[in-house]
Write a protein that holds these residues in place. Structure first.
Motif, PDB file in Angstrom:
ATOM      1  N   VAL A  27      -5.878 -41.142  14.032  1.00  0.00           N
ATOM      2  CA  VAL A  27      -6.924 -41.462  13.061  1.00  0.00           C
ATOM      3  C   VAL A  27      -6.556 -40.818  11.728  1.00  0.00           C
ATOM      4  N   VAL A  28      -6.389 -41.634  10.690  1.00  0.00           N
ATOM      5  CA  VAL A  28      -6.061 -41.144   9.349  1.00  0.00           C
ATOM      6  C   VAL A  28      -7.253 -41.467   8.456  1.00  0.00           C
ATOM      7  N   GLU A  29      -8.081 -40.467   8.214  1.00  0.00           N
ATOM      8  CA  GLU A  29      -9.362 -40.651   7.518  1.00  0.00           C
ATOM      9  C   GLU A  29      -9.704 -39.363   6.776  1.00  0.00           C
ATOM     10  N   ASP A  30      -9.976 -39.461   5.463  1.00  0.00           N
ATOM     11  CA  ASP A  30     -10.226 -38.249   4.686  1.00  0.00           C
ATOM     12  C   ASP A  30     -11.665 -37.754   4.804  1.00  0.00           C
ATOM     13  N   ASN A  31     -12.607 -38.598   5.187  1.00  0.00           N
ATOM     14  CA  ASN A  31     -13.994 -38.172   5.355  1.00  0.00           C
ATOM     15  C   ASN A  31     -14.120 -37.422   6.677  1.00  0.00           C
ATOM     16  N   GLU A  32     -14.376 -36.119   6.605  1.00  0.00           N
ATOM     17  CA  GLU A  32     -14.366 -35.293   7.811  1.00  0.00           C
ATOM     18  C   GLU A  32     -15.425 -35.734   8.815  1.00  0.00           C
ATOM     19  N   THR A  33     -16.603 -36.106   8.334  1.00  0.00           N
ATOM     20  CA  THR A  33     -17.675 -36.522   9.244  1.00  0.00           C
ATOM     21  C   THR A  33     -17.260 -37.748  10.046  1.00  0.00           C
ATOM     22  N   ILE A  34     -16.701 -38.732   9.364  1.00  0.00           N
ATOM     23  CA  ILE A  34     -16.258 -39.950  10.046  1.00  0.00           C
ATOM     24  C   ILE A  34     -15.080 -39.643  10.961  1.00  0.00           C
ATOM     25  N   ARG A  35     -14.129 -38.837  10.456  1.00  0.00           N
ATOM     26  CA  ARG A  35     -12.938 -38.526  11.248  1.00  0.00           C
ATOM     27  C   ARG A  35     -13.304 -37.843  12.557  1.00  0.00           C
ATOM     28  N   VAL A  36     -14.160 -36.846  12.498  1.00  0.00           N
ATOM     29  CA  VAL A  36     -14.555 -36.114  13.698  1.00  0.00           C
ATOM     30  C   VAL A  36     -15.348 -37.009  14.645  1.00  0.00           C
ATOM     31  N   ALA A  37     -16.242 -37.838  14.093  1.00  0.00           N
ATOM     32  CA  ALA A  37     -17.053 -38.724  14.934  1.00  0.00           C
ATOM     33  C   ALA A  37     -16.182 -39.733  15.671  1.00  0.00           C
ATOM     34  N   VAL A  38     -15.218 -40.321  14.961  1.00  0.00           N
ATOM     35  CA  VAL A  38     -14.324 -41.297  15.594  1.00  0.00           C
ATOM     36  C   VAL A  38     -13.463 -40.621  16.650  1.00  0.00           C
ATOM     37  N   GLN A  39     -12.917 -39.473  16.313  1.00  0.00           N
ATOM     38  CA  GLN A  39     -12.068 -38.751  17.261  1.00  0.00           C
ATOM     39  C   GLN A  39     -12.851 -38.391  18.524  1.00  0.00           C
ATOM     40  N   THR A  40     -14.069 -37.898  18.350  1.00  0.00           N
ATOM     41  CA  THR A  40     -14.891 -37.511  19.493  1.00  0.00           C
ATOM     42  C   THR A  40     -15.237 -38.718  20.364  1.00  0.00           C
ATOM     43  N   ALA A  41     -15.609 -39.822  19.725  1.00  0.00           N
ATOM     44  CA  ALA A  41     -15.975 -41.021  20.473  1.00  0.00           C
ATOM     45  C   ALA A  41     -14.791 -41.572  21.263  1.00  0.00           C
ATOM     46  N   LEU A  42     -13.631 -41.592  20.650  1.00  0.00           N
ATOM     47  CA  LEU A  42     -12.459 -42.140  21.331  1.00  0.00           C
ATOM     48  C   LEU A  42     -12.006 -41.235  22.473  1.00  0.00           C
ATOM     49  N   ARG A  43     -12.046 -39.925  22.259  1.00  0.00           N
ATOM     50  CA  ARG A  43     -11.676 -39.008  23.338  1.00  0.00           C
ATOM     51  C   ARG A  43     -12.626 -39.129  24.520  1.00  0.00           C
ATOM     52  N   SER A  44     -13.913 -39.341  24.234  1.00  0.00           N
ATOM     53  CA  SER A  44     -14.883 -39.462  25.322  1.00  0.00           C
ATOM     54  C   SER A  44     -14.632 -40.705  26.162  1.00  0.00           C
ATOM     55  N   ARG A  45     -13.897 -41.659  25.609  1.00  0.00           N
ATOM     56  CA  ARG A  45     -13.566 -42.879  26.336  1.00  0.00           C
ATOM     57  C   ARG A  45     -12.173 -42.828  26.939  1.00  0.00           C
ATOM     58  N   GLY A  46     -11.562 -41.647  26.910  1.00  0.00           N
ATOM     59  CA  GLY A  46     -10.304 -41.443  27.609  1.00  0.00           C
ATOM     60  C   GLY A  46      -9.041 -41.618  26.796  1.00  0.00           C
ATOM     61  N   PHE A  47      -9.169 -41.937  25.508  1.00  0.00           N
ATOM     62  CA  PHE A  47      -7.977 -42.069  24.686  1.00  0.00           C
ATOM     63  C   PHE A  47      -7.411 -40.682  24.336  1.00  0.00           C
ATOM     64  N   VAL A  48      -6.121 -40.632  24.097  1.00  0.00           N
ATOM     65  CA  VAL A  48      -5.477 -39.422  23.594  1.00  0.00           C
ATOM     66  C   VAL A  48      -5.453 -39.552  22.076  1.00  0.00           C
ATOM     67  N   VAL A  49      -6.141 -38.631  21.374  1.00  0.00           N
ATOM     68  CA  VAL A  49      -6.384 -38.816  19.939  1.00  0.00           C
ATOM     69  C   VAL A  49      -5.894 -37.617  19.138  1.00  0.00           C
ATOM     70  N   GLU A  50      -5.224 -37.907  18.026  1.00  0.00           N
ATOM     71  CA  GLU A  50      -4.934 -36.912  17.006  1.00  0.00           C
ATOM     72  C   GLU A  50      -5.426 -37.472  15.675  1.00  0.00           C
ATOM     73  N   SER A  51      -5.628 -36.598  14.698  1.00  0.00           N
ATOM     74  CA  SER A  51      -6.154 -37.072  13.418  1.00  0.00           C
ATOM     75  C   SER A  51      -5.597 -36.257  12.272  1.00  0.00           C
ATOM     76  N   GLN A  52      -5.669 -36.837  11.077  1.00  0.00           N
ATOM     77  CA  GLN A  52      -5.301 -36.122   9.866  1.00  0.00           C
ATOM     78  C   GLN A  52      -6.098 -36.711   8.708  1.00  0.00           C
ATOM     79  N   ALA A  53      -6.207 -35.907   7.630  1.00  0.00           N
ATOM     80  CA  ALA A  53      -7.082 -36.267   6.526  1.00  0.00           C
ATOM     81  C   ALA A  53      -6.387 -37.046   5.420  1.00  0.00           C
ATOM     82  N   ASP A  54      -5.070 -37.182   5.480  1.00  0.00           N
ATOM     83  CA  ASP A  54      -4.347 -37.913   4.443  1.00  0.00           C
ATOM     84  C   ASP A  54      -3.043 -38.436   5.028  1.00  0.00           C
ATOM     85  N   GLY A  55      -2.256 -39.078   4.157  1.00  0.00           N
ATOM     86  CA  GLY A  55      -1.009 -39.663   4.619  1.00  0.00           C
ATOM     87  C   GLY A  55       0.190 -38.746   4.517  1.00  0.00           C
TER      88      GLY A  55
END
Length: 224
Positions: A8-36
């Motif tokens: 997940v590449v998203e600079d908005n921390e609220t959205i980034r954390v929410a997406v990461q949490t939702a995807l992990r809860s569904r069994g995906f392996v997730v990493e994220s960063q705030a920029d490119g």
């Protein structure tokens, strides 16, 4: 698709954390960063199956990063952005995005779209391989040297997690959290199940694939 890896590449921390949490809860392996920044290095180290990419990023924006993704990775790309103009959507799709979701969005729709993109873009059956070991998503079917292995449900979850992080070291705490769902239990539990899994993987004199990395954890790979 619990073995699928998503960046997940998203600079908005609220959205980034929410997406990461939702995807992990569904069994995906997730990493994220705030920029490119360092995206190329992350693509090589993490090896995502899909990238959720915001277009309005600091530094290199999503439009700049899409060609980088196409050159550096075989990952699918789902663009996530507040830019809802037709020209923006067409430009993103033409640059290589596999799907396009406009903010604000419903998390359920994002998850559904990710699943649809992965079904379109991943090999049929979602099989992966490490040496002569092959396994389908969730390790529902596991074969080594052409022989089907009879694994317990826990061994399947354990192997699926190791395969999702193949070539990388995973700690006992990571395994306890992801496979058993808690991190305050006796780590000997992990050792017992790893030993059982190894016996089945190495039956018939097959070489070791699950390696112990001293003081760190375990790694699934052809070589130590």
């Amino acid at each position: 698709m619990s073995a699928s890896r998503i960046l997940v590449v998203e600079d908005n921390e609220t959205i980034r954390v929410a997406v990461q949490t939702a995807l992990r809860s569904r069994g995906f392996v997730v990493e994220s960063q705030a920029d490119g920044d360092d995206l190329e290095d992350r693509l090589g180290a993490f090896g995502p199956d899909l990238v959720v990419l915001d277009l309005m990023l600091p530094g290199r924006d999503g439009f700049t990063l899409l060609p980088v993704l196409r050159r550096s990775s075989r990952a699918a790309v789902l663009v996530l952005t507040a830019r809802d103009g037709l020209d923006d959507r067409l430009t993103g799709l033409a640059a290589g995005a596999d799907d396009y979701l406009v903010k604000p969005f419903a998390m359920a729709e994002l998850v559904a779209r990710i699943g649809a993109v992965l079904r379109r873009t991943q090999p049929e059956g979602g099989a992966s391989a490490v040496g002569d070991l092959t396994l389908t998503q969730d390790a529902a079917v596991v074969r080594r040297a052409g022989r089907t292995l009879d694994l317990t449900d826990t061994e399947r979850r354990l192997l699926a997690y190791l395969a999702a992080h193949r070539e990388r070291v995973v700690t006992k705490t990571q395994l306890l959290t992801s496979v058993w769902g808690y991190d305050g239990f006796d780590p000997n539990l992990v050792e017992v199940h790893v030993s059982s899994l190894r016996r089945k993987l190495e039956a018939g004199g097959q070489p070791r694939l699950v390696h112990t990395v001293r003081h760190r954890g375990y790694r699934l790979a052809e070589t130590e």
